[in-house]
Design a protein around this motif. Structure first.
Motif, mmCIF file in Angstrom:
data_model
loop_
_atom_site.group_PDB
_atom_site.id
_atom_site.type_symbol
_atom_site.label_atom_id
_atom_site.label_comp_id
_atom_site.label_asym_id
_atom_site.label_seq_id
_atom_site.Cartn_x
_atom_site.Cartn_y
_atom_site.Cartn_z
ATOM 1 N N VAL A 1 0.835 -1.205 0.000
ATOM 2 C CA VAL A 1 0.000 0.000 0.000
ATOM 3 C C VAL A 1 0.870 1.257 0.000
ATOM 4 O O VAL A 1 0.596 2.222 -0.735
ATOM 5 C CB VAL A 1 -0.953 -0.008 1.210
ATOM 6 N N MET A 2 1.931 1.275 0.797
ATOM 7 C CA MET A 2 2.805 2.449 0.836
ATOM 8 C C MET A 2 3.533 2.640 -0.483
ATOM 9 O O MET A 2 3.721 3.776 -0.950
ATOM 10 C CB MET A 2 3.808 2.302 1.979
ATOM 11 N N ALA A 3 3.954 1.542 -1.119
ATOM 12 C CA ALA A 3 4.609 1.664 -2.426
ATOM 13 C C ALA A 3 3.641 2.226 -3.458
ATOM 14 O O ALA A 3 4.018 3.081 -4.278
ATOM 15 C CB ALA A 3 5.140 0.298 -2.867
ATOM 16 N N CYS A 4 2.382 1.777 -3.431
ATOM 17 C CA CYS A 4 1.384 2.293 -4.368
ATOM 18 C C CYS A 4 1.069 3.759 -4.097
ATOM 19 O O CYS A 4 0.905 4.558 -5.038
ATOM 20 C CB CYS A 4 0.110 1.457 -4.282
ATOM 21 N N LEU A 5 0.977 4.136 -2.810
ATOM 22 C CA LEU A 5 0.683 5.523 -2.464
ATOM 23 C C LEU A 5 1.780 6.459 -2.948
ATOM 24 O O LEU A 5 1.510 7.493 -3.584
ATOM 25 C CB LEU A 5 0.506 5.653 -0.952
ATOM 26 N N LEU B 1 -3.572 5.711 -11.690
ATOM 27 C CA LEU B 1 -3.826 4.850 -10.539
ATOM 28 C C LEU B 1 -3.491 3.395 -10.864
ATOM 29 O O LEU B 1 -2.858 2.694 -10.064
ATOM 30 C CB LEU B 1 -5.287 4.969 -10.112
ATOM 31 N N GLY B 2 -3.884 2.939 -12.048
ATOM 32 C CA GLY B 2 -3.533 1.588 -12.460
ATOM 33 C C GLY B 2 -2.042 1.387 -12.590
ATOM 34 O O GLY B 2 -1.493 0.350 -12.191
ATOM 35 N N ALA B 3 -1.344 2.407 -13.120
ATOM 36 C CA ALA B 3 0.112 2.310 -13.246
ATOM 37 C C ALA B 3 0.778 2.243 -11.872
ATOM 38 O O ALA B 3 1.774 1.530 -11.692
ATOM 39 C CB ALA B 3 0.642 3.505 -14.031
ATOM 40 N N SER B 4 0.237 2.972 -10.897
ATOM 41 C CA SER B 4 0.822 2.925 -9.549
ATOM 42 C C SER B 4 0.627 1.557 -8.900
ATOM 43 O O SER B 4 1.490 1.086 -8.158
ATOM 44 C CB SER B 4 0.213 4.021 -8.675
ATOM 45 N N LEU B 5 -0.509 0.888 -9.187
ATOM 46 C CA LEU B 5 -0.722 -0.456 -8.656
ATOM 47 C C LEU B 5 0.279 -1.444 -9.246
ATOM 48 O O LEU B 5 0.831 -2.294 -8.536
ATOM 49 C CB LEU B 5 -2.157 -0.915 -8.954
#
Length: 298
Positions: A20-24, A175-179
């Motif tokens: 979650v922190m990496a995605c944020l 958002l998809g790229a961050s996931l």
């Protein structure tokens, strides 16, 4: 004697929180980079620096949250504070180099390759520098093939993230790229951890300098997490990022269309000078004659 290594001491809690922190961090960083590209007039270096700091903090926080779940059953684990903070600085600086390269030179193959390699090596350096900060009653050794694989994953993840930053503009797409970026960063971390082996020293009661993982948890969460929250506030209240490029451009065109324009002049209408009053012009000087002195021209 080899120690028993366990990377999931608390089950799925630490991997999920780390992801979650990496995605944020990745999501905020990508949006900041997009913001610098949508409006070239804005303070571009500031947005790029904020994006690099967000991604770097997200990766660093992901690493040390995941390390909370790492243990060697036969010995305690401590951390050196100086090396831990240095690993954060390395993450932000090296990610910043890659971000500024693509931010100013675009998404060409050459710039993406150079920036991706630099950023990936920096992420790997952050990871193994954080591992060097560990203090335990033993020595850590690594499997060379698995380490090389983790470095390749880091380079691939960094290149993909930088490409997404300069190629994807929409909020949902970012958002998809961050996931996907979170999966790649987490995969790099746990691949690197799979290369770890610990050879215990003979004296199990030996002491070492360093803080325990739990004593580092509070500042680790508070510092970067507060920064990411503030970065999120900046991103959320920026109209260009909230509306998106298309809505922002439509709004600017609508505003320009609603602005009254001066009517075009029609034949027979007085000139602007006549409407505003008489315009005084200087009478031209008489031309000089070529009559010689002393003679009159009849």
């Amino acid at each position: 004697m080899d120690g028993t290594v366990d990377g999931f001491r608390y089950g799925a809690v630490t991997p999920v929180a780390a992801y979650v922190m990496a995605c944020l961090g990745g999501a905020l960083g990508l949006r900041c980079i997009v913001r610098s590209l949508l409006d070239e007039v804005s303070w571009k270096p500031g947005w790029l620096a904020l994006g690099a700091a967000s991604i770097g903090c997200g990766i660093w926080t992901m690493h040390f949250i995941a390390m909370i779940g790492f243990q060697v059953e036969e010995t305690r684990i401590g951390y050196d504070v100086g090396l831990t903070v240095l690993s954060l600085a390395v993450a932000i600086v090296v990610v910043g180099i890659g971000v500024f390269i693509v931010g100013y030179r675009g998404a060409s193959k050459a710039s993406l390759s150079v920036a991706g390699v630099i950023t990936g090596l920096g992420v790997a350096a952050m990871h193994y520098l954080g591992m060097a900060a560990m203090r335990l009653n033993g020595s850590i050794h690594y499997d060379a093939f698995t380490v090389a694989l983790s470095v390749l994953i880091a380079i691939f993840a960094a290149t993909a993230a930088l490409w997404a930053a300069v190629s994807i503009r929409g909020f949902v797409a970012s958002l998809g790229a961050s996931l996907v970026m979170g999966v790649a960063v987490s995969g790099m971390h746990y691949t690197g951890m799979a290369a770890v082996g610990v050879h215990l020293h003979g004296n199990p009661d030996a002491s070492w300098a360093g803080d325990s993982p739990h004593s580092l948890l509070l500042p680790m969460l508070l510092g970067p997490f507060i920064f990411l929250v503030l970065a999120g506030v900046v991103v959320m209240f920026d109209p260009l990022l909230v509306l998106g490029e298309g809505d922002w451009s439509h709004g600017q065109r609508k505003k320009a269309a609603d602005t009254p324009k001066p009517a075009a002049a029609r034949p027979g209408d007085p000139s602007p000078e006549a409407q505003d009053g008489p315009v005084w012009r200087r009478r031209p000087e008489p031309e000089a004659t070529s009559t010689p002195p002393g003679r009159h021209q009849w």
